[in-house]
Design an enzyme around this catalytic site. Structure first.
Site, PDB file in Angstrom:
ATOM      1  N   ARG A 123     -49.686   2.433  24.844  1.00  0.00           N
ATOM      2  CA  ARG A 123     -50.295   1.183  25.335  1.00  0.00           C
ATOM      3  C   ARG A 123     -49.277   0.157  25.804  1.00  0.00           C
ATOM      4  NH1 ARG A 123     -53.339   2.231  20.697  1.00  0.00           N
ATOM      5  NH2 ARG A 123     -55.374   3.145  21.199  1.00  0.00           N
ATOM      6  N   LYS A 144     -46.617  -4.596  39.836  1.00  0.00           N
ATOM      7  CA  LYS A 144     -47.690  -3.669  40.191  1.00  0.00           C
ATOM      8  C   LYS A 144     -47.167  -2.243  40.060  1.00  0.00           C
ATOM      9  CE  LYS A 144     -50.383  -4.633  43.819  1.00  0.00           C
ATOM     10  NZ  LYS A 144     -50.826  -5.261  45.102  1.00  0.00           N
ATOM     11  N   GLU A 186     -40.191  -4.198  55.441  1.00  0.00           N
ATOM     12  CA  GLU A 186     -40.814  -5.020  54.397  1.00  0.00           C
ATOM     13  C   GLU A 186     -40.014  -6.322  54.198  1.00  0.00           C
ATOM     14  OE1 GLU A 186     -44.280  -4.740  52.509  1.00  0.00           O
ATOM     15  OE2 GLU A 186     -43.443  -2.704  52.418  1.00  0.00           O
ATOM     16  N   LYS A 228     -40.766 -12.687  47.413  1.00  0.00           N
ATOM     17  CA  LYS A 228     -41.753 -11.906  46.671  1.00  0.00           C
ATOM     18  C   LYS A 228     -41.942 -12.493  45.269  1.00  0.00           C
ATOM     19  CE  LYS A 228     -44.243  -8.115  45.575  1.00  0.00           C
ATOM     20  NZ  LYS A 228     -44.158  -6.651  45.580  1.00  0.00           N
ATOM     21  N   GLU A 238     -52.950 -11.170  41.406  1.00  0.00           N
ATOM     22  CA  GLU A 238     -53.509 -10.946  42.727  1.00  0.00           C
ATOM     23  C   GLU A 238     -54.920 -11.512  42.881  1.00  0.00           C
ATOM     24  OE1 GLU A 238     -53.160  -6.879  44.014  1.00  0.00           O
ATOM     25  OE2 GLU A 238     -52.851  -7.532  46.061  1.00  0.00           O
ATOM     26  N   ARG A 242     -51.254 -14.032  46.481  1.00  0.00           N
ATOM     27  CA  ARG A 242     -50.567 -12.749  46.619  1.00  0.00           C
ATOM     28  C   ARG A 242     -51.070 -11.947  47.826  1.00  0.00           C
ATOM     29  NH1 ARG A 242     -48.345  -9.723  41.287  1.00  0.00           N
ATOM     30  NH2 ARG A 242     -47.659  -7.791  42.201  1.00  0.00           N
ATOM     31  N   ASN A 246     -49.940  -8.888  51.965  1.00  0.00           N
ATOM     32  CA  ASN A 246     -50.588  -7.785  52.686  1.00  0.00           C
ATOM     33  C   ASN A 246     -50.447  -7.897  54.196  1.00  0.00           C
ATOM     34  OD1 ASN A 246     -51.447  -6.557  50.358  1.00  0.00           O
ATOM     35  ND2 ASN A 246     -53.317  -7.791  50.269  1.00  0.00           N
ATOM     36  N   HIS A 249     -50.469  -4.907  56.345  1.00  0.00           N
ATOM     37  CA  HIS A 249     -50.839  -3.778  55.497  1.00  0.00           C
ATOM     38  C   HIS A 249     -52.251  -3.249  55.727  1.00  0.00           C
ATOM     39  CE1 HIS A 249     -47.076  -4.548  53.541  1.00  0.00           C
ATOM     40  NE2 HIS A 249     -47.289  -3.630  52.611  1.00  0.00           N
ATOM     41  N   HIS A 253     -51.966   0.435  56.163  1.00  0.00           N
ATOM     42  CA  HIS A 253     -52.506   1.424  55.219  1.00  0.00           C
ATOM     43  C   HIS A 253     -53.414   2.427  55.920  1.00  0.00           C
ATOM     44  CE1 HIS A 253     -51.792  -1.167  51.386  1.00  0.00           C
ATOM     45  NE2 HIS A 253     -50.804  -0.342  51.602  1.00  0.00           N
ATOM     46  N   HIS A 266     -44.297   4.225  55.110  1.00  0.00           N
ATOM     47  CA  HIS A 266     -44.985   2.963  54.833  1.00  0.00           C
ATOM     48  C   HIS A 266     -44.420   1.818  55.681  1.00  0.00           C
ATOM     49  CE1 HIS A 266     -47.107  -0.101  52.540  1.00  0.00           C
ATOM     50  NE2 HIS A 266     -45.959  -0.717  52.304  1.00  0.00           N
TER      51      HIS A 266
HETATM   52  N1  LIG Z   1     -45.385  -1.677  43.362  1.00  0.00           N
HETATM   53  C1  LIG Z   1     -45.361  -2.328  44.495  1.00  0.00           C
HETATM   54  O1  LIG Z   1     -45.542  -3.541  44.519  1.00  0.00           O
HETATM   55  C2  LIG Z   1     -45.078  -1.577  45.765  1.00  0.00           C
HETATM   56  C3  LIG Z   1     -44.807  -2.265  46.941  1.00  0.00           C
HETATM   57  C4  LIG Z   1     -44.512  -1.532  48.067  1.00  0.00           C
HETATM   58  C5  LIG Z   1     -44.483  -0.148  48.012  1.00  0.00           C
HETATM   59  N2  LIG Z   1     -44.754   0.488  46.850  1.00  0.00           N
HETATM   60  C6  LIG Z   1     -44.711   1.939  46.759  1.00  0.00           C
HETATM   61  O2  LIG Z   1     -43.360   2.347  47.019  1.00  0.00           O
HETATM   62  C7  LIG Z   1     -43.392   3.680  47.497  1.00  0.00           C
HETATM   63  C8  LIG Z   1     -42.432   3.781  48.643  1.00  0.00           C
HETATM   64  O3  LIG Z   1     -41.138   3.421  48.176  1.00  0.00           O
HETATM   65  P1  LIG Z   1     -39.823   3.947  48.867  1.00  0.00           P
HETATM   66  O4  LIG Z   1     -39.898   3.701  50.313  1.00  0.00           O
HETATM   67  O5  LIG Z   1     -38.670   3.386  48.122  1.00  0.00           O
HETATM   68  O6  LIG Z   1     -39.995   5.515  48.711  1.00  0.00           O
HETATM   69  P2  LIG Z   1     -39.303   6.640  47.823  1.00  0.00           P
HETATM   70  O7  LIG Z   1     -39.145   6.221  46.435  1.00  0.00           O
HETATM   71  O8  LIG Z   1     -40.077   7.862  48.083  1.00  0.00           O
HETATM   72  O9  LIG Z   1     -37.849   6.784  48.489  1.00  0.00           O
HETATM   73  C9  LIG Z   1     -37.759   7.243  49.813  1.00  0.00           C
HETATM   74  C10 LIG Z   1     -36.879   8.512  49.916  1.00  0.00           C
HETATM   75  O10 LIG Z   1     -35.510   8.170  49.752  1.00  0.00           O
HETATM   76  C11 LIG Z   1     -34.939   8.942  48.721  1.00  0.00           C
HETATM   77  N3  LIG Z   1     -33.946   8.072  48.098  1.00  0.00           N
HETATM   78  C12 LIG Z   1     -34.189   7.016  47.317  1.00  0.00           C
HETATM   79  N4  LIG Z   1     -33.049   6.362  47.058  1.00  0.00           N
HETATM   80  C13 LIG Z   1     -32.071   7.043  47.672  1.00  0.00           C
HETATM   81  C14 LIG Z   1     -30.667   6.853  47.794  1.00  0.00           C
HETATM   82  N5  LIG Z   1     -30.061   5.782  47.250  1.00  0.00           N
HETATM   83  N6  LIG Z   1     -29.959   7.752  48.494  1.00  0.00           N
HETATM   84  C15 LIG Z   1     -30.578   8.783  49.085  1.00  0.00           C
HETATM   85  N7  LIG Z   1     -31.890   9.018  49.034  1.00  0.00           N
HETATM   86  C16 LIG Z   1     -32.618   8.140  48.337  1.00  0.00           C
HETATM   87  C17 LIG Z   1     -36.066   9.353  47.859  1.00  0.00           C
HETATM   88  O11 LIG Z   1     -35.760  10.526  47.146  1.00  0.00           O
HETATM   89  C18 LIG Z   1     -37.188   9.548  48.860  1.00  0.00           C
HETATM   90  O12 LIG Z   1     -37.048  10.819  49.436  1.00  0.00           O
HETATM   91  C19 LIG Z   1     -44.827   3.992  47.839  1.00  0.00           C
HETATM   92  O13 LIG Z   1     -45.338   4.874  46.866  1.00  0.00           O
HETATM   93  C20 LIG Z   1     -45.536   2.648  47.749  1.00  0.00           C
HETATM   94  O14 LIG Z   1     -46.857   2.767  47.340  1.00  0.00           O
HETATM   95  C21 LIG Z   1     -45.054  -0.208  45.728  1.00  0.00           C
HETATM   96 ZN   LIG Z   2     -45.780  -2.693  51.569  1.00  0.00          ZN
END
Ligand SMILES: NC(=O)c1ccc[n+]([C@@H]2O[C@H](COP(=O)([O-])OP(=O)(O)OC[C@H]3O[C@@H](n4cnc5c(N)ncnc54)[C@H](O)[C@@H]3O)[C@@H](O)[C@H]2O)c1
Ligand SMILES: [Zn+2]
Ligand SMILES: NC(=O)c1ccc[n+]([C@@H]2O[C@H](COP(=O)([O-])OP(=O)(O)OC[C@H]3O[C@@H](n4cnc5c(N)ncnc54)[C@H](O)[C@@H]3O)[C@@H](O)[C@H]2O)c1
Ligand SMILES: [Zn+2]
Lengths: 364, 364
Positions: A123, A144, A186, A228, A238, A242, A246, A249, A253, A266
């Site tokens: 939990r 989030k 972003e 942010k 949210e 917040r 978006n 987005h 999305h 993304h």
């Molecule tokens: N929680 C939130 O508020 C929030 C906000 C925006 C996006 N997200 C989420 O984030 C995700 C996307 O994040 P992302 O773009 O970081 O994707 P990711 O974590 O998949 O990383 C992108 C790619 O880069 C590789 N990678 C990561 N760091 C590396 C490094 N230093 N060197 C080499 N390769 C590396 C990873 O293995 C992956 O293949 C989505 O799932 C999205 O839903 C969440």
């Molecule tokens: Zn985003």
């Protein structure tokens, strides 16, 4: 090194941003009194593990921490309940308890997944973000966390704030170029919705940022995180403000959904989405420069501005209308009143949105 | 009808207890402004559905609510991530959104599962408890929600408080006798740890309670909920006081674990556990009457007081030492200083616990 605080009463936490933080991981853990009696678990993916996992483990072990690890396959599909269940099993075997911490070493995928493991294990136990992508300046701030359901992204999750974020800009040098650009998308968004000065800085410094110039990165990530963090502080759960995050987005999305999460990244999808939302702003009577500058900054960063031809407009509209943001069937859109000034616009007609989407296929 | 408030700042909520509440479900929903624009989902099990589901659905629909349902197989095995994933899919298909509520109609299994669905769906939506077992006077108060992992019970969950609890005592008449007794075990616990007067009342009213006399039930459930609510109000996140609720549970959980969750009911297991903890209290120098009265009340309610012979002491000890309550390897036990006065005792030797367990096999 730069530092800022995400201000959330008793859930407030610091973000450290700078070159070489990974070499001093245990110093930060000690400084913030992370428990060393119960084992820690580091969650990362199989691209990141060979690059940085050993460094983190050695630093922590040398300082007296008990550490175990879980390496997921890279990519969105690891954000699932079945992976969460496997990780939980390993955590139990390793003896994690209520005082243990989960450490997310990676991008948004690892951060979201590890964060939900931490939110739900017994939990809720503490967790620490060590972001390794540019996009993670966004995902690591705000609490989030979530996994995906086969029918919808990020639909099973929680709000769970980390203890701290340790952001080593040197890890970004191994990122694939496409991920760098998508992450910067972003960052650009944060300027456009909140800070005209930062938005202009982004226009002027594309070359340096794309080259991952250390000082520029630190400045830009600091500003992105700060914006942010500010928005999140005002609206942790949210309920209102917040929603400005978006921007880009809603269309973004939908584009991700119809390209089945694997063709458009993304950051790419929301780049197109931001151009669409900027165009919508102008349609609604706001200054022409909103659209012009949004489009020009995307081009400077080599980000897409056009909906790929093979994507079907009906399917895009369908995906958009299924989006969880359309609460109670109302069509709500984040637009700009000007560069640096976002606004939540209600009651937009679906026909107007469709027109925007159709225009986005012709953008160039 | 009796009413009480669980006092948790902005997460406070009312509990209504009485005969015939099920006939007025929609009145309570209206009174507490449960949103009627977004669909509700009722989660229940296949024993309860044929008895009470229709009544609830009709009442809500006649009042203008959109309702969908999900019926799980009765029993502990429905508290799983795979069931949660299925429910989430149906919720998405039915169009639930961030303003929808989840309604738990059932015992602790349904309450814990539906509560975690509500906690995690879109990172948290409202939920309403309609308990139908005696044990649920305990599980529906306090906001602890969870599913099981194949390796451990209740290990994946959240703290998520309901909007309200609607407790219709008339539903208890269809409960199997063994479930009635097991539920009363938890009620007896609440007297023993907190309220000597209520503990005495329980000694004197076994016959009436076992016969489900309406007034006695209302009184007893009200007191049980009140004690639980009071403890939870002082310690929502289980950092201190809440541990007294574990009276009888350390040994009890171990017995459940080694009997593989299907031979001993939870209430039966903790009845034995309470006798053990009472004996431990006496070993530690507290009055003999603690043990005498604990044992005698269990007997009056037809609850077991002896560890079944086929259970192996080594396995029981093994299970106990794996319990998540032994944080950082410390052996902590909830005992009684007197009837109505619980106490958290640290640093108890494993050998003493083993002796207690061995004695519990000879109890009669
Ligand atoms: N929680 C939130 O508020 C929030 C906000 C925006 C996006 N997200 C989420 O984030 C995700 C996307 O994040 P992302 O773009 O970081 O994707 P990711 O974590 O998949 O990383 C992108 C790619 O880069 C590789 N990678 C990561 N760091 C590396 C490094 N230093 N060197 C080499 N390769 C590396 C990873 O293995 C992956 O293949 C989505 O799932 C999205 O839903 C969440
Ligand atoms: Zn985003
Ligand atoms: N969240 C908490 O704080 C908390 C506290 C204590 C226990 N629990 C959990 O509660 C669960 C046990 O709860 P329970 O004892 O209510 O079990 P349960 O929900 O499994 O109900 C017991 C049995 O009675 C049936 N039943 C329920 N209501 C009925 C009715 N009115 N008429 C006929 N049959 C009915 C059910 O179908 C089931 O077969 C466990 O999973 C335990 O972990 C949670
Ligand atoms: Zn219990």
């Amino acid at each position: 090194m730069k530092q800022l605080i995400v201000d959330l009463d008793d859930r407030s936490y610091p973000i450290y941003i700078g070159e070489g933080i990974l070499d001093q991981i245990s110093t930060f853990f000690r400084k913030h009194q992370i428990n060393d009696q119960s084992p820690l678990m580091i969650i990362t993916d199989d691209n990141i593990a060979p690059l940085y996992l050993k460094k983190v483990i050695v630093s922590l072990q040398e300082s007296g921490y008990k550490v175990c690890e879980y390496i997921v396959p890279a990519g969105e599909s690891s954000k699932s309940l079945s992976v969460l269940e496997k990780i939980t099993g390993v955590a139990l075997d390793a003896g994690l308890d209520r005082k243990s911490s989960i450490v997310a070493l990676g991008g948004g995928v690892v951060g979201d997944l590890a964060g939900f493991v931490a939110a739900s294990f017994m939990r809720g136990i503490p967790f620490i973000q060590i972001p390794t992508t540019i996009l993670a300046h966004d995902s690591s701030v705000g609490g989030k966390v979530a996994v995906n359901h086969p029918k919808a992204k990020n639909i099973i999750g929680a709000f769970h704030q980390p203890q701290m974020v340790l952001y080593d800009t040197s890890t970004l040098r191994t990122l694939p170029e496409r991920e760098i650009k998508a992450g910067l998308s972003e960052l650009i968004k944060h300027g456009l919705i909140w800070d005209a000065k930062f938005a202009e800085w982004n226009q002027l410094n594309a070359e340096k940022l794309l080259a991952l110039d250390s000082e520029s990165l630190e400045y830009a990530l600091y500003n992105g995180c700060k914006i942010k963090a500010h928005v999140v502080s005002e609206d942790e759960r949210e309920n209102g403000l917040r929603a400005i995050l978006n921007f880009g987005h809603t269309i973004g999305h939908a584009l991700e959904a119809v390209s089945q999460y694997n063709k458009l990244l993304h950051g790419e999808a929301i780049a197109i989405g931001m151009v669409g939302a900027a165009k919508l702003s102008v349609h609604l009577g706001y200054p022409q420069r909103i659209y012009k500058e949004t489009k020009s900054v995307m081009k400077k960063y080599g980000l897409p501005i056009q909906i790929p031809n093979h994507l079907n407009v009906d399917e895009i509209m369908e995906a958009m209308l299924h989006d969880k943001k359309f609460s109670e069937g109302q069509v709500v859109f984040t637009i700009l009143k000007d560069i640096g000034e976002a606004h939540i616009q209600r009651g937009i007609s679906i026909d107007l949105i469709r027109e925007i989407v159709e225009n986005l296929r012709l953008e160039e």
